[in-house]
Design an enzyme around this catalytic site. Structure first.
Site, PDB file in Angstrom:
ATOM      1  N   GLY A  14      -8.472 -30.557  51.827  1.00  0.00           N
ATOM      2  CA  GLY A  14      -8.139 -31.164  53.259  1.00  0.00           C
ATOM      3  C   GLY A  14      -7.166 -32.236  53.324  1.00  0.00           C
ATOM      4  O   GLY A  14      -7.545 -33.081  54.349  1.00  0.00           O
ATOM      5  N   ARG A  95      -8.388 -17.350  53.593  1.00  0.00           N
ATOM      6  CA  ARG A  95      -8.801 -15.842  53.959  1.00  0.00           C
ATOM      7  C   ARG A  95      -7.817 -15.493  55.118  1.00  0.00           C
ATOM      8  O   ARG A  95      -7.646 -16.427  56.203  1.00  0.00           O
ATOM      9  CB  ARG A  95     -10.215 -15.981  54.383  1.00  0.00           C
ATOM     10  CG  ARG A  95     -11.245 -16.017  53.412  1.00  0.00           C
ATOM     11  CD  ARG A  95     -12.494 -16.210  53.760  1.00  0.00           C
ATOM     12  NE  ARG A  95     -13.426 -16.896  52.679  1.00  0.00           N
ATOM     13  CZ  ARG A  95     -14.019 -16.033  51.655  1.00  0.00           C
ATOM     14  NH1 ARG A  95     -13.915 -14.519  51.923  1.00  0.00           N
ATOM     15  NH2 ARG A  95     -14.585 -16.420  50.701  1.00  0.00           N
ATOM     16  N   LEU A  97      -6.995 -13.581  58.480  1.00  0.00           N
ATOM     17  CA  LEU A  97      -8.092 -13.354  59.810  1.00  0.00           C
ATOM     18  C   LEU A  97      -7.411 -12.410  60.561  1.00  0.00           C
ATOM     19  O   LEU A  97      -6.166 -11.585  60.255  1.00  0.00           O
ATOM     20  CB  LEU A  97      -7.806 -14.649  60.606  1.00  0.00           C
ATOM     21  CG  LEU A  97      -8.247 -15.866  60.239  1.00  0.00           C
ATOM     22  CD1 LEU A  97      -7.769 -17.046  61.002  1.00  0.00           C
ATOM     23  CD2 LEU A  97      -9.668 -16.018  60.373  1.00  0.00           C
ATOM     24  N   ASN A 111      -0.483 -21.998  61.174  1.00  0.00           N
ATOM     25  CA  ASN A 111      -0.864 -22.285  59.881  1.00  0.00           C
ATOM     26  C   ASN A 111       0.548 -23.118  59.280  1.00  0.00           C
ATOM     27  O   ASN A 111       1.451 -23.027  59.568  1.00  0.00           O
ATOM     28  CB  ASN A 111      -0.842 -20.915  59.148  1.00  0.00           C
ATOM     29  CG  ASN A 111      -1.130 -21.001  57.820  1.00  0.00           C
ATOM     30  OD1 ASN A 111      -1.847 -21.783  57.322  1.00  0.00           O
ATOM     31  ND2 ASN A 111      -0.373 -20.298  56.897  1.00  0.00           N
ATOM     32  N   HIS A 113       2.499 -23.586  55.488  1.00  0.00           N
ATOM     33  CA  HIS A 113       2.615 -22.806  54.215  1.00  0.00           C
ATOM     34  C   HIS A 113       3.504 -23.651  53.233  1.00  0.00           C
ATOM     35  O   HIS A 113       4.556 -24.136  53.626  1.00  0.00           O
ATOM     36  CB  HIS A 113       3.017 -21.374  54.462  1.00  0.00           C
ATOM     37  CG  HIS A 113       3.069 -20.609  53.253  1.00  0.00           C
ATOM     38  ND1 HIS A 113       2.205 -19.953  52.431  1.00  0.00           N
ATOM     39  CD2 HIS A 113       4.293 -20.330  52.676  1.00  0.00           C
ATOM     40  CE1 HIS A 113       2.574 -19.520  51.651  1.00  0.00           C
ATOM     41  NE2 HIS A 113       3.962 -19.552  51.584  1.00  0.00           N
ATOM     42  N   ASP A 149       1.715 -14.862  56.588  1.00  0.00           N
ATOM     43  CA  ASP A 149       2.580 -15.930  56.495  1.00  0.00           C
ATOM     44  C   ASP A 149       3.941 -15.434  57.212  1.00  0.00           C
ATOM     45  O   ASP A 149       5.208 -15.793  56.808  1.00  0.00           O
ATOM     46  CB  ASP A 149       3.029 -16.334  55.127  1.00  0.00           C
ATOM     47  CG  ASP A 149       1.787 -17.002  54.236  1.00  0.00           C
ATOM     48  OD1 ASP A 149       0.996 -17.549  55.014  1.00  0.00           O
ATOM     49  OD2 ASP A 149       1.712 -16.707  53.204  1.00  0.00           O
TER      50      ASP A 149
HETATM   51  C1  GRF Z   1      -1.316 -26.869  51.330  1.00  0.00           C
HETATM   52  O1  GRF Z   1      -0.252 -26.727  50.502  1.00  0.00           O
HETATM   53  C2  GRF Z   1      -0.980 -25.907  52.587  1.00  0.00           C
HETATM   54  O2  GRF Z   1       0.344 -25.525  52.702  1.00  0.00           O
HETATM   55  C3  GRF Z   1      -1.601 -24.514  52.069  1.00  0.00           C
HETATM   56  O3  GRF Z   1      -2.774 -25.117  51.359  1.00  0.00           O
HETATM   57  C4  GRF Z   1      -2.687 -26.232  50.907  1.00  0.00           C
HETATM   58  C5  GRF Z   1      -3.919 -26.897  51.483  1.00  0.00           C
HETATM   59  O4  GRF Z   1      -3.787 -28.244  51.135  1.00  0.00           O
HETATM   60  N1  GRF Z   1      -1.754 -23.561  53.172  1.00  0.00           N
HETATM   61  P1  GRF Z   1      -4.690 -29.314  51.776  1.00  0.00           P
HETATM   62  O5  GRF Z   1      -6.052 -28.835  51.520  1.00  0.00           O
HETATM   63  O6  GRF Z   1      -4.449 -29.546  53.102  1.00  0.00           O
HETATM   64  O7  GRF Z   1      -4.687 -30.680  50.895  1.00  0.00           O
END
Ligand code: GRF
Length: 210
Positions: A14, A95, A97, A111, A113, A149
């Site tokens: 997080g 997951r 959705l 999201n 990525h 994505d």
């Molecule tokens: C991040 O690298 C994000 O881009 C990917 O999952 C990771 C989550 O990191 N979808 P965090 O839990 O926010 O530290």
């Protein structure tokens, strides 16, 4: 201006969630995190929410590994609605959705990525980038659609790949940019400045009407 009500879905540590909480708390974002929901009961993301006094909800995902069971997915939707959420943020939510969820939050689901999409979608994007030998990597904030994505891109940030990078060192460099552009994308949304046009997202100027 009324604060934009955010709901964050997270499965892991997080840090993106924390960046969003901090930006809201410091008044950098006209927004407020109303609820954090996780499919992992002991995720640190839920701990971060509790520490910030934000409702932290674990909702069991059901029997699948990479998606939610349909009835479970509706529980997520109901929880987010109950908390008055206007914009849903996936922040390391592991997951996929499906259509009922997407329909409930059409155009209101983002999201982050850790790659320059459309390169390296899916898992372990930083490792994919290193192994492919690209000179530049980065991250992408996008609206979520049925693809993995593949939804309309809102913002991207680029970082260099150094010759001696490990997956960890590259991931750290990318993560700093993730925190910055996710908050920026939320701010643009809150200001009503994101307009989806097919696969493209137009960013309107301040005061410009959609
Ligand atoms: C991040 O690298 C994000 O881009 C990917 O999952 C990771 C989550 O990191 N979808 P965090 O839990 O926010 O530290």
């Amino acid at each position: 201006m009324n604060k934009l009500a955010l709901g964050v879905l997270a499965s892991g540590r997080g840090t993106n969630l924390q960046a969003i909480i901090d930006a809201c708390g410091e008044g950098q974002l006209p927004a407020e995190v109303k609820v954090v929901v996780s499919d992992v009961e002991d995720s640190f993301a839920l701990e971060r929410a509790r520490s910030a006094g934000i409702p932290a909800v674990f909702l069991a995902p059901g029997k699948y590994k990479t998606k939610l069971e349909p009835e479970r997915e509706m529980e997520y939707v109901e929880c987010l609605r109950r908390h008055g959420v206007r914009l849903v943020l996936l922040a390391g939510f592991m997951r996929v959705l499906h259509s009922d969820f997407l329909a409930a939050f059409q155009g209101r689901l983002m999201n982050i990525h850790p790659s320059l999409l459309p390169s390296f979608p899916g898992l372990k994007a930083q490792k994919q980038a290193l192994e492919r030998g690209v000179r530049y990597a980065g991250c992408t904030v996008h609206f979520v659609d049925e693809s993995v994505d593949g939804g309309p891109i809102i913002l991207q940030a680029v970082v260099p790949v150094e010759h001696d990078d490990s997956v960890d060192s590259l991931s750290d460099r990318i993560l700093k940019e993730e925190h910055r552009i996710y908050c920026e994308a939320i701010r643009l949304f809150a200001e009503g400045r994101l307009q989806i046009e097919g696969r493209r997202v137009r960013i309107l100027g301040r005061g410009e009407k959609a």
